[in-house]
Design an enzyme around this catalytic site. Structure first.
Site, PDB file in Angstrom:
ATOM      1  N   PRO A   1       0.814  -1.223   0.000  1.00  0.00           N
ATOM      2  CA  PRO A   1       0.000   0.000   0.000  1.00  0.00           C
ATOM      3  C   PRO A   1       0.849   1.275   0.000  1.00  0.00           C
ATOM      4  O   PRO A   1       0.431   2.306  -0.504  1.00  0.00           O
ATOM      5  CB  PRO A   1      -0.817  -0.105   1.294  1.00  0.00           C
ATOM      6  CG  PRO A   1      -0.740  -1.544   1.690  1.00  0.00           C
ATOM      7  CD  PRO A   1       0.583  -2.033   1.196  1.00  0.00           C
TER       8      PRO A   1
ATOM      9  N   PRO B   1      52.248   8.459  -3.763  1.00  0.00           N
ATOM     10  CA  PRO B   1      53.447   9.223  -3.426  1.00  0.00           C
ATOM     11  C   PRO B   1      54.554   8.439  -2.747  1.00  0.00           C
ATOM     12  O   PRO B   1      55.652   8.964  -2.570  1.00  0.00           O
ATOM     13  CB  PRO B   1      52.907  10.304  -2.492  1.00  0.00           C
ATOM     14  CG  PRO B   1      51.723   9.658  -1.843  1.00  0.00           C
ATOM     15  CD  PRO B   1      51.100   8.810  -2.906  1.00  0.00           C
TER      16      PRO B   1
ATOM     17  N   ASP C   1      58.979   1.710 -11.461  1.00  0.00           N
ATOM     18  CA  ASP C   1      59.834   2.879 -11.355  1.00  0.00           C
ATOM     19  C   ASP C   1      60.503   2.918  -9.989  1.00  0.00           C
ATOM     20  O   ASP C   1      60.001   2.341  -9.015  1.00  0.00           O
ATOM     21  CB  ASP C   1      59.010   4.161 -11.526  1.00  0.00           C
ATOM     22  CG  ASP C   1      58.832   4.558 -12.982  1.00  0.00           C
ATOM     23  OD1 ASP C   1      59.532   3.987 -13.832  1.00  0.00           O
ATOM     24  OD2 ASP C   1      57.990   5.429 -13.254  1.00  0.00           O
TER      25      ASP C   1
ATOM     26  N   LYS D   1      66.857  -0.258 -14.775  1.00  0.00           N
ATOM     27  CA  LYS D   1      67.934  -1.190 -15.109  1.00  0.00           C
ATOM     28  C   LYS D   1      67.667  -1.988 -16.378  1.00  0.00           C
ATOM     29  O   LYS D   1      68.358  -2.963 -16.665  1.00  0.00           O
ATOM     30  CB  LYS D   1      68.164  -2.147 -13.936  1.00  0.00           C
ATOM     31  CG  LYS D   1      68.663  -1.436 -12.678  1.00  0.00           C
ATOM     32  CD  LYS D   1      68.909  -2.414 -11.538  1.00  0.00           C
ATOM     33  CE  LYS D   1      69.411  -1.678 -10.304  1.00  0.00           C
ATOM     34  NZ  LYS D   1      69.634  -2.601  -9.160  1.00  0.00           N
TER      35      LYS D   1
ATOM     36  N   GLY E   1      55.304   5.969  -9.900  1.00  0.00           N
ATOM     37  CA  GLY E   1      55.064   6.794  -8.733  1.00  0.00           C
ATOM     38  C   GLY E   1      54.010   7.843  -9.015  1.00  0.00           C
ATOM     39  O   GLY E   1      53.840   8.290 -10.151  1.00  0.00           O
ATOM     40  N   GLY E   2      53.282   8.246  -7.986  1.00  0.00           N
ATOM     41  CA  GLY E   2      52.260   9.277  -8.150  1.00  0.00           C
ATOM     42  C   GLY E   2      51.173   8.859  -9.104  1.00  0.00           C
ATOM     43  O   GLY E   2      50.610   7.769  -9.004  1.00  0.00           O
ATOM     44  N   ASP E   3      50.865   9.728 -10.069  1.00  0.00           N
ATOM     45  CA  ASP E   3      49.870   9.452 -11.097  1.00  0.00           C
ATOM     46  C   ASP E   3      50.585   9.284 -12.436  1.00  0.00           C
ATOM     47  O   ASP E   3      51.528  10.034 -12.732  1.00  0.00           O
ATOM     48  CB  ASP E   3      48.864  10.601 -11.183  1.00  0.00           C
ATOM     49  CG  ASP E   3      47.782  10.352 -12.214  1.00  0.00           C
ATOM     50  OD1 ASP E   3      46.730   9.829 -11.845  1.00  0.00           O
ATOM     51  OD2 ASP E   3      48.020  10.663 -13.406  1.00  0.00           O
TER      52      ASP E   3
ATOM     53  N   GLY F   1      58.121  12.433   0.800  1.00  0.00           N
ATOM     54  CA  GLY F   1      56.840  12.603   1.466  1.00  0.00           C
ATOM     55  C   GLY F   1      56.027  11.328   1.561  1.00  0.00           C
ATOM     56  O   GLY F   1      56.045  10.486   0.667  1.00  0.00           O
TER      57      GLY F   1
END
Length: 410
Positions: free
Chosen positions: A50, A177, A200, A222, A253-255, A366
């Site tokens: 209902p 990071p 990396d 390397k 690393g990072g983006d 960091g």
């Protein structure tokens, strides 16, 4: 003497409900929780109630389900393959449950699990895998086990590799990071499924130690160059391993697309006809200052932030950065790869109008255990970097945001 009947476990099965009638009685909180999964399964859902919660009513308004605004009556389960009974009327629930039994319709009851012919497991999903957990009469334990399994699948700590068919190719994964906990859930899962990882130096190295022994780990720094330049050698390695039918992760690393040359690799893979998946990463441009207590924007202090690469000195003919224009901005300036050229960068900004007493900070390594922050002003930046022995990787931040919650500057 009464015969003892052992309790049997429920038989787990996955129902394929696409295009098949499912009747739901009641439109309260139970229905609100269960309907999305039924809709996602493609079921032809008939809701009988209902009234309904606003969320359930919205499902009906958008045509995801059919809704008859009335109470249950005999015959409502005709043609149904599955029924969910969740009204607040015990008599209606019992009558509907008996109708389901008479017509051999599998039926879940929210008010009386023992009277039901089916139980709803605690379910979760991760990348094409459906996890369903039943622990009898302990739904909280079911949910806890479900959560643990799904979380393990998502973050890669629970490996579930494909065996029958797996799409090969390359995943360009942003590792964040440096702190291994800051890689994305998807990135960690793809790492767990990889055959080859080309990493990396600045990628989250701790994650590599968690990989199974069969995974081939290649240090990008390397790779033998031979007749290739460094980036060409990396591109070649990605293509060759992917063509060999292996699942390849390029851990960066990072983006991947923030000064990471990720697009060069994606373009090389596209030219070679290799499928490529890009997994964004947490960029050090924001995360490293944040980890050091520096917001790149702050109300009343900075309404903008600009990210530039400092690997080429301002007076170098190869530089693509408009340093005079940057000096006129009032917001935050974030410089990556600028340790070596920090003095020249600061001098150029001052030369074109940025105040010499503008706060500045350098954050080395960091988000890792070795993180340290060195504060200065724009005038003293280059000398401070030299005196403190700052070395890459480091992020330079210039702007009043450095002083928002900073220690005494040097």
């Amino acid at each position: 003497m009464a015969e003892h009947v052992a309790e049997h476990a429920a038989y787990p099965v996955g129902l394929r409900l696409s295009g098949r009638r499912v009747v739901v009685l009641g439109a309260g909180q139970v229905a609100q929780r269960r309907l999305p999964a039924l809709i996602a399964a493609g079921a032809d859902v008939l809701l009988i109630s209902p009234s309904a919660t606003p969320s359930v009513e919205a499902m009906a308004d958008t045509g995801e389900i059919s809704w008859e605004r009335r109470r249950y009556r005999a015959g409502d389960l005709t043609g149904a393959w599955y029924a969910l009974i969740s009204t607040d009327d015990p008599e209606a629930n019992a009558a509907a449950s008996q109708e389901a039994e008479d017509h051999r319709v599998w039926c879940v009851r929210s008010d009386d699990a023992e009277a039901a012919t089916a139980w709803t497991p605690a379910t979760g999903h991760s990348e094409g895998v459906t996890v369903a957990v039943l622990t009898g009469r302990d739904p909280r334990r079911s949910a806890a086990v479900r959560d643990a399994i799904v979380e393990g699948l998502r973050d890669g700590t629970l490996a579930a590799p494909h065996h029958r068919s797996r799409a090969t190719g390359v995943a360009l994964v942003g590792g964040g990071p440096g702190d291994p906990d800051l890689i994305t859930v998807r990135g960690r899962r793809l790492l767990a499924e990889a055959d080859v990882v080309i990493a990396d130096r600045l990628g989250p190295r701790d994650l590599l130690a968690e990989l199974p022994p069969h995974v081939e780990i290649i240090d990008a720094a390397k790779i033998p160059y031979g007749r290739f330049m460094a980036q060409e050698a990396i591109n070649h390695a990605l293509i060759e391993h992917a063509k060999a039918g292996k699942a390849v992760v390029r851990l960066k690393g990072g983006d991947p697309f923030v000064f990471g040359r990720g697009m060069e690799e994606a373009q090389a893979l596209a030219e070679a006809g290799i499928p490529c998946t890009v997994v964004p990463g947490i960029s050090s441009t924001i995360s490293v200052p944040g980890a050091a207590g520096i917001p790149v924007t702050h109300r009343g202090v900075a309404h903008e932030f600009t990210v530039v690469s400092g690997h080429v000195a301002p007076d170098d003919a190869r530089s693509l950065v408009d340093w005079p224009a940057l000096a006129k901005l009032r917001g935050t300036l974030v410089v990556l790869m600028g340790v070596e050229n920090s003095g020249a960068i600061a001098a150029k900004l001052i030369e074109h109008g940025r105040p010499a007493d503008t706060p500045a900070a350098v954050i080395q390594e960091g988000t890792t255990a070795a993180q340290r922050r060195v504060d200065a002003t724009l005038a003293t930046l280059g000398e401070t970097v030299r005196a403190e022995g700052v070395r890459p990787p480091a992020v330079i931040v210039v702007g009043d945001v450095v002083a928002v919650a900073s220690p005494t500057r040097k």
